[in-house]
Each structure stands twice: as C-alpha cells, then as structure tokens.
Design a protein around this motif. Structure first.
Motif, PDB file in Angstrom:
ATOM      1  N   ALA A   1     -13.472  47.700 -24.035  1.00 31.27           N
ATOM      2  CA  ALA A   1     -12.109  47.918 -23.797  1.00 31.27           C
ATOM      3  C   ALA A   1     -11.046  47.474 -23.501  1.00 31.27           C
ATOM      4  N   SER A   2     -11.483  46.829 -22.545  1.00 31.77           N
ATOM      5  CA  SER A   2     -10.803  45.507 -21.896  1.00 31.77           C
ATOM      6  C   SER A   2     -10.022  44.608 -22.895  1.00 31.77           C
ATOM      7  N   LEU A   3     -10.823  44.244 -23.408  1.00 30.35           N
ATOM      8  CA  LEU A   3     -10.701  43.347 -24.179  1.00 30.35           C
ATOM      9  C   LEU A   3     -10.017  43.792 -25.772  1.00 30.35           C
ATOM     10  N   GLU A   4     -10.751  45.318 -25.980  1.00 33.38           N
ATOM     11  CA  GLU A   4      -9.864  45.748 -27.244  1.00 33.38           C
ATOM     12  C   GLU A   4      -8.518  46.387 -27.039  1.00 33.38           C
ATOM     13  N   GLN A   5      -8.003  46.049 -25.582  1.00 28.95           N
ATOM     14  CA  GLN A   5      -6.343  46.016 -25.007  1.00 28.95           C
ATOM     15  C   GLN A   5      -5.458  45.436 -25.596  1.00 28.95           C
ATOM     16  N   ASP A   6      -5.649  44.183 -25.664  1.00 30.76           N
ATOM     17  CA  ASP A   6      -5.479  42.785 -25.974  1.00 30.76           C
ATOM     18  C   ASP A   6      -5.277  42.081 -27.210  1.00 30.76           C
ATOM     19  N   ILE A   7      -6.075  42.744 -27.793  1.00 27.93           N
ATOM     20  CA  ILE A   7      -6.380  42.226 -28.812  1.00 27.93           C
ATOM     21  C   ILE A   7      -5.088  42.646 -30.409  1.00 27.93           C
ATOM     22  N   GLN A   8      -4.562  41.716 -30.608  1.00 29.55           N
ATOM     23  CA  GLN A   8      -3.387  42.279 -32.047  1.00 29.55           C
ATOM     24  C   GLN A   8      -3.652  41.830 -33.343  1.00 29.55           C
ATOM     25  N   VAL A   9      -2.870  42.676 -34.318  1.00 26.39           N
ATOM     26  CA  VAL A   9      -3.267  42.362 -35.353  1.00 26.39           C
ATOM     27  C   VAL A   9      -1.483  41.729 -36.306  1.00 26.39           C
ATOM     28  N   MET A  10      -1.790  40.826 -36.838  1.00 31.33           N
ATOM     29  CA  MET A  10      -0.259  39.434 -37.187  1.00 31.33           C
ATOM     30  C   MET A  10      -0.407  39.843 -38.653  1.00 31.33           C
ATOM     31  N   VAL A  11       1.042  40.429 -38.345  1.00 27.65           N
ATOM     32  CA  VAL A  11       0.863  41.046 -39.854  1.00 27.65           C
ATOM     33  C   VAL A  11       2.156  40.360 -40.736  1.00 27.65           C
ATOM     34  N   TYR A  12       1.784  38.955 -41.762  1.00 29.99           N
ATOM     35  CA  TYR A  12       2.830  37.825 -42.072  1.00 29.99           C
ATOM     36  C   TYR A  12       3.598  38.389 -43.045  1.00 29.99           C
ATOM     37  N   VAL A  13       4.579  38.095 -43.413  1.00 27.74           N
ATOM     38  CA  VAL A  13       5.623  38.460 -43.823  1.00 27.74           C
ATOM     39  C   VAL A  13       5.972  37.756 -44.571  1.00 27.74           C
ATOM     40  N   GLN A  14       6.094  37.885 -46.382  1.00 32.31           N
ATOM     41  CA  GLN A  14       6.231  36.604 -47.585  1.00 32.31           C
ATOM     42  C   GLN A  14       7.855  35.796 -47.501  1.00 32.31           C
ATOM     43  N   ASP A  15       6.792  35.060 -47.555  1.00 35.80           N
ATOM     44  CA  ASP A  15       8.147  33.494 -47.170  1.00 35.80           C
ATOM     45  C   ASP A  15       9.898  33.563 -48.299  1.00 35.80           C
TER      46      ASP A  15
ATOM     47  N   VAL B   1      -2.798  40.112 -43.612  1.00 39.24           N
ATOM     48  CA  VAL B   1      -3.291  40.526 -42.550  1.00 39.24           C
ATOM     49  C   VAL B   1      -4.082  40.416 -41.064  1.00 39.24           C
ATOM     50  N   GLN B   2      -3.771  39.476 -39.901  1.00 41.64           N
ATOM     51  CA  GLN B   2      -4.846  38.833 -39.680  1.00 41.64           C
ATOM     52  C   GLN B   2      -5.000  39.277 -38.472  1.00 41.64           C
ATOM     53  N   TYR B   3      -6.436  39.581 -38.081  1.00 42.93           N
ATOM     54  CA  TYR B   3      -7.023  39.956 -36.870  1.00 42.93           C
ATOM     55  C   TYR B   3      -8.250  39.582 -36.402  1.00 42.93           C
ATOM     56  N   ASN B   4      -8.302  39.253 -34.679  1.00 44.99           N
ATOM     57  CA  ASN B   4     -10.033  38.825 -34.918  1.00 44.99           C
ATOM     58  C   ASN B   4     -11.007  39.518 -34.916  1.00 44.99           C
ATOM     59  N   GLN B   5     -11.750  40.663 -36.250  1.00 40.30           N
ATOM     60  CA  GLN B   5     -12.156  40.883 -36.640  1.00 40.30           C
ATOM     61  C   GLN B   5     -13.636  40.480 -36.100  1.00 40.30           C
TER      62      GLN B   5
ATOM     63  N   ALA C   1      -5.917  47.262 -41.183  1.00 39.57           N
ATOM     64  CA  ALA C   1      -5.530  46.224 -41.999  1.00 39.57           C
ATOM     65  C   ALA C   1      -5.424  46.247 -43.176  1.00 39.57           C
ATOM     66  N   THR C   2      -6.108  47.232 -44.468  1.00 40.78           N
ATOM     67  CA  THR C   2      -6.227  47.263 -45.555  1.00 40.78           C
ATOM     68  C   THR C   2      -5.296  48.628 -45.896  1.00 40.78           C
ATOM     69  N   ARG C   3      -4.814  49.554 -45.200  1.00 43.00           N
ATOM     70  CA  ARG C   3      -3.478  50.012 -45.250  1.00 43.00           C
ATOM     71  C   ARG C   3      -2.257  49.270 -45.221  1.00 43.00           C
ATOM     72  N   ALA C   4      -2.234  48.038 -44.638  1.00 44.21           N
ATOM     73  CA  ALA C   4      -1.715  47.525 -44.178  1.00 44.21           C
ATOM     74  C   ALA C   4      -0.787  45.938 -44.873  1.00 44.21           C
ATOM     75  N   GLN C   5      -1.843  45.967 -45.265  1.00 44.58           N
ATOM     76  CA  GLN C   5      -1.767  44.796 -46.397  1.00 44.58           C
ATOM     77  C   GLN C   5      -1.286  44.997 -47.778  1.00 44.58           C
ATOM     78  N   LEU C   6      -1.483  46.647 -47.907  1.00 40.29           N
ATOM     79  CA  LEU C   6      -0.421  47.368 -49.603  1.00 40.29           C
ATOM     80  C   LEU C   6       0.878  47.390 -49.065  1.00 40.29           C
ATOM     81  N   ILE C   7       1.358  47.554 -48.332  1.00 42.38           N
ATOM     82  CA  ILE C   7       2.908  47.493 -47.827  1.00 42.38           C
ATOM     83  C   ILE C   7       4.341  46.248 -48.575  1.00 42.38           C
TER      84      ILE C   7
ATOM     85  N   VAL D   1       1.720  43.183 -33.835  1.00 41.34           N
ATOM     86  CA  VAL D   1       1.212  44.317 -33.967  1.00 41.34           C
ATOM     87  C   VAL D   1       0.365  44.955 -32.910  1.00 41.34           C
ATOM     88  N   THR D   2       0.235  45.797 -31.867  1.00 42.65           N
ATOM     89  CA  THR D   2      -0.706  46.403 -30.979  1.00 42.65           C
ATOM     90  C   THR D   2      -0.961  47.657 -31.256  1.00 42.65           C
ATOM     91  N   LEU D   3      -2.259  47.991 -31.291  1.00 41.45           N
ATOM     92  CA  LEU D   3      -2.462  49.525 -31.658  1.00 41.45           C
ATOM     93  C   LEU D   3      -2.834  50.530 -31.001  1.00 41.45           C
TER      94      LEU D   3
END
Length: 301
Positions: free
Chosen positions: A53-67, A155-159, A143-149, A127-129
């Motif tokens: 639970a503690s580590l999950e709080q520190d996990i962040q999702v990286m949403v990279y935008v196109q160049d 979209v990357q995170y330590n899955q 992550a799948t939903r964000a990829q469709l934006i 992004v912090t969920l």
C-alpha cells in the motif's frame, strides 16, 4: 447458589490443570508453537500488505505527449486528465525540464544526448492516481483509457512491479489461510488429547457425580473451562514469542546499513488483532474440550 456453583466449577478446572501439570505445560507450549507459526505468516502478510500500500502511493503514471504537439492540444490533454476522477494530481514536465532532470540524475550519461544535436526526450504528464485506482487491474484499465486520448504518445508505469507485488501478497494470504487451518486443527487435537487424559484420570469421580444426580452440563463445564484456559494461555504465549522475535528481527534489520529505514516500515499486530488471536485460541480450546467430551461420552455409552 449460582455463585457457589460457579466457584466449584472454577475450582474443578484449576484442579484439573494442577493435577496434570506435565500434560498441561506440553499442551500450552505446543499450542503456543503452532499459533506462533500461524502468526509468522500473518505478520508477513500484514507487513507485506502495508508495504504494498505504501509503495502504491509512490507509483506514478507517465503520460507522454506526442512531439511537436500544439499548445492547445497539450492543454486539452491536461483538461481531460484533470477531469478524470481516478486522477488525484498531475504535473506537466516539458521537454526542457525532462532534459535538465536527466542531466541532473545521470551526469555521466548526459554527453550521449548532447551528441544527438536535439532534445530526444518527450514532454509528459506525471499522474498520481487516487487511492482506489492504484491496484494492478485498475492501473491497467486507466492506462488503456489514457492511451486513447488524442495527442498521447505513450502511457508507462511500472506494471510488472505493481502486479508482482500484488501477486506476492495474494500468495502469502492463501498460504496464511492454509497454514492457519492446518495448525488450528493441530491445536484442537492437542488440547483434545490433553482433556481426554484428564477425563480418563478422573473417570471414577465423573461416574460418581453422575450417580448422585449431577447433570451432564455440570460435569462437563470444568473441562470446557480447562480447554479454554489452555487455548487462551497458548495463544497469549504465542503473542509473547512473536513479539520477542519481531523486536529481535527489527533490531537486526536496523543494524544492517543496507536495509536502512526498512525497520520503520515494519509493524506488529494491532491491539485489536492481538485480542482476536487470543479469542480464537480460547475458542479452539473449547472446541478441543468439546470433542474430547463427545468422544468420552460415546465411550461411556
């Protein structure tokens, strides 16, 4: 009259314990050992779950935008992310800041990027969920939903880390349940055999009580109390053993410099959990006594 009966029943239970000191000590010690084995798994489960639970709080999702994405499109992505209820917070990292952060973290490798002539690092949203969206499955869906934006490149995170940690906690939980059931049955058997020895050693006295009109309940209650006392003492002793072992382990972890700070994350059972374990021990002791009395009654019949 009721008080006198209760005092008599308590005296009989104490007499049974004192008469069979050796078997009582063996039963309490063995019960404590079996409970301590269960407690080790429970402690491991509680601490791993807390760490997860503690580590999950520190996990962040990286949403990279196109160049070369226009500023208006980047702003639209930010609006959509902030409107998502699963997002607790986010921050924007520009290409320039991403390059500066990389150079600060990996100064010896920054020359590799300088040789490219231009900044290859993409801009991103960190992004912090929200707390209810940090499980492995929830993060995968988000992550799948964000990829469709539109405008989002990746979209990357330590899955793997999230899923591996969740899997370990599940395995420990199952193991704790299996070991708990097996060793609880062993505790009931040990206490049942101890009570059975007491019953056979005092079978003539029990028969006399029956002949003079004592009810079955009146005869059995002292032995139920004895079993409850054995279970209670065994579970309480197991908590003492677990606490001593836990403090010793935490001291060793604290002394090891490579595990610096890990000891602060370790926690023992809460008072409520300790009370539950003691009550479970009392219940198992009663169950063992009941089985012995049932078997003894069938043998007499």
């Amino acid at each position: 009259m009721l008080v006198r009966r209760l005092l008599y029943l308590l005296r009989e239970a104490v007499a049974n314990v004192l008469t069979n000191r050796t078997t009582t000590i063996v039963a309490v010690a063995t019960t404590a050992f079996t409970f301590a084995c269960v407690g080790v798994f429970l402690l491991l489960y509680v601490n791993l779950k807390a760490m997860a639970a503690s580590l999950e709080q520190d996990i962040q999702v990286m949403v990279y935008v196109q160049d070369d994405l226009p500023e208006s499109a980047r702003g639209e992505i930010e609006v959509q992310l902030r409107a998502d209820r699963a997002v607790r917070s986010l921050s924007y990292v520009s290409k320039e800041r991403a390059l500066a952060d990389f150079q600060a973290q990996f100064p010896s490798e920054s020359r590799l990027l300088q040789g490219l002539g231009q900044n290859p690092l993409p801009a991103s949203f960190v992004v912090t969920l929200a707390a209810d969206s940090r499980s492995a499955e929830a993060m995968r869906r988000w992550a799948t939903r964000a990829q469709l934006i539109p405008g989002v490149g990746q979209v990357q995170y330590n899955q793997e880390w999230v899923e591996a940690l969740a899997g370990i906690v599940r395995y420990i939980e199952v193991a704790a349940i299996i070991v708990g059931v097996i060793l609880s049955a062993a505790s009931v058997t040990i206490i049942a055999n101890t009570i059975r020895l007491a019953l056979y050693s005092r079978r003539e006295e029990i028969e006399i009580l029956g002949l003079i009109g004592a009810s079955t309940t009146f005869i059995r209650v002292p032995y139920l109390l004895e079993g409850a006392a054995l279970g209670l003492c065994g579970s309480a002793l197991s908590l003492v053993i677990l606490k001593a072992g836990f403090e010793l382990f935490r001291h060793e972890i604290h002394s090891a410099t490579r595990f610096l700070g890990v000891d602060a994350l370790l926690t023992f059972f809460s008072f409520e959990m300790c009370a539950v374990l003691v009550v479970v021990g009392l219940f198992l002791g009663c169950a063992g006594s009941f089985l012995s009395l049932l078997h003894f009654g069938e043998g007499r019949a």
